[in-house]
Design a protein around this motif. Structure first.
Motif, PDB file in Angstrom:
ATOM      1  N   PRO A 109      27.262  31.758 -18.593  1.00 48.93           N
ATOM      2  CA  PRO A 109      28.766  32.097 -18.699  1.00 48.93           C
ATOM      3  C   PRO A 109      28.587  33.672 -19.061  1.00 48.93           C
ATOM      4  O   PRO A 109      29.836  34.333 -18.736  1.00 48.93           O
ATOM      5  CB  PRO A 109      29.116  31.044 -19.970  1.00 48.93           C
ATOM      6  N   ALA A 110      27.698  34.182 -19.924  1.00 47.36           N
ATOM      7  CA  ALA A 110      27.953  35.563 -20.389  1.00 47.36           C
ATOM      8  C   ALA A 110      27.644  36.477 -19.206  1.00 47.36           C
ATOM      9  O   ALA A 110      28.268  37.490 -18.944  1.00 47.36           O
ATOM     10  CB  ALA A 110      26.883  35.847 -21.419  1.00 47.36           C
ATOM     11  N   GLU A 111      26.648  36.005 -18.242  1.00 45.78           N
ATOM     12  CA  GLU A 111      26.298  36.778 -17.147  1.00 45.78           C
ATOM     13  C   GLU A 111      27.599  36.848 -16.058  1.00 45.78           C
ATOM     14  O   GLU A 111      27.896  37.821 -15.705  1.00 45.78           O
ATOM     15  CB  GLU A 111      25.218  35.885 -16.289  1.00 45.78           C
ATOM     16  N   LEU A 112      28.146  35.587 -15.782  1.00 52.06           N
ATOM     17  CA  LEU A 112      29.375  35.587 -14.851  1.00 52.06           C
ATOM     18  C   LEU A 112      30.526  36.648 -15.685  1.00 52.06           C
ATOM     19  O   LEU A 112      31.202  37.327 -14.895  1.00 52.06           O
ATOM     20  CB  LEU A 112      29.839  34.256 -14.574  1.00 52.06           C
ATOM     21  N   ARG A 113      30.639  36.256 -16.869  1.00 51.58           N
ATOM     22  CA  ARG A 113      31.784  37.169 -17.384  1.00 51.58           C
ATOM     23  C   ARG A 113      31.537  38.783 -17.416  1.00 51.58           C
ATOM     24  O   ARG A 113      32.354  39.574 -16.731  1.00 51.58           O
ATOM     25  CB  ARG A 113      31.988  36.743 -18.901  1.00 51.58           C
ATOM     26  N   LEU A 114      29.979  39.069 -17.403  1.00 50.88           N
ATOM     27  CA  LEU A 114      29.909  40.612 -17.395  1.00 50.88           C
ATOM     28  C   LEU A 114      30.018  41.020 -15.863  1.00 50.88           C
ATOM     29  O   LEU A 114      30.516  42.065 -15.551  1.00 50.88           O
ATOM     30  CB  LEU A 114      28.295  40.683 -17.669  1.00 50.88           C
ATOM     31  N   LEU A 115      29.643  40.053 -14.973  1.00 50.71           N
ATOM     32  CA  LEU A 115      29.740  40.561 -13.544  1.00 50.71           C
ATOM     33  C   LEU A 115      31.253  40.801 -12.926  1.00 50.71           C
ATOM     34  O   LEU A 115      31.546  41.619 -12.403  1.00 50.71           O
ATOM     35  CB  LEU A 115      28.971  39.385 -12.452  1.00 50.71           C
ATOM     36  N   TRP A 116      31.993  39.770 -13.421  1.00 47.44           N
ATOM     37  CA  TRP A 116      33.507  39.610 -12.992  1.00 47.44           C
ATOM     38  C   TRP A 116      34.196  41.130 -13.969  1.00 47.44           C
ATOM     39  O   TRP A 116      35.224  41.481 -13.529  1.00 47.44           O
ATOM     40  CB  TRP A 116      34.390  38.508 -13.260  1.00 47.44           C
TER      41      TRP A 116
END
Length: 90
Positions: free
Chosen positions: A26-33
């Motif tokens: 969840p944190a990884e996807l949030r950071l990427l987007w």
């Protein structure tokens, strides 16, 4: 000899594989987007036109070694992505 390519949903991949920095998907996807939105949107356009040209790489240590952006795009589009499992080179 090259590794076999398998197809996998982003959701299944994220259940099976750690994100690399171990902050969690969840944190990884949030950071990427947040940080790479334009890059992800451009990749999404290419994937819709051509499909995935390069598989993501899952390391033998249970981490995603390459392909975080492709995973984010596959998750957003709800499509399968190509995956290869790779090991350490000796």
């Amino acid at each position: 000899m090259s590794a076999a390519v398998e197809l996998m949903t982003a959701e299944l991949l994220m259940e099976e594989v750690r994100d690399g920095d171990q902050h969690g998907w969840p944190a990884e996807l949030r950071l990427l987007w947040t940080e790479d939105r334009d890059k992800l949107l451009a990749l999404m356009d290419r994937v819709l036109a051509e499909g995935f040209l390069t598989p993501v790489q899952i390391g033998d240590d249970g981490r995603l070694w390459d392909g975080h952006h492709r995973v984010a795009v596959a998750a957003a589009l709800g499509i399968m992505l190509p995956v290869v499992r790779v090991g350490q080179t000796s």
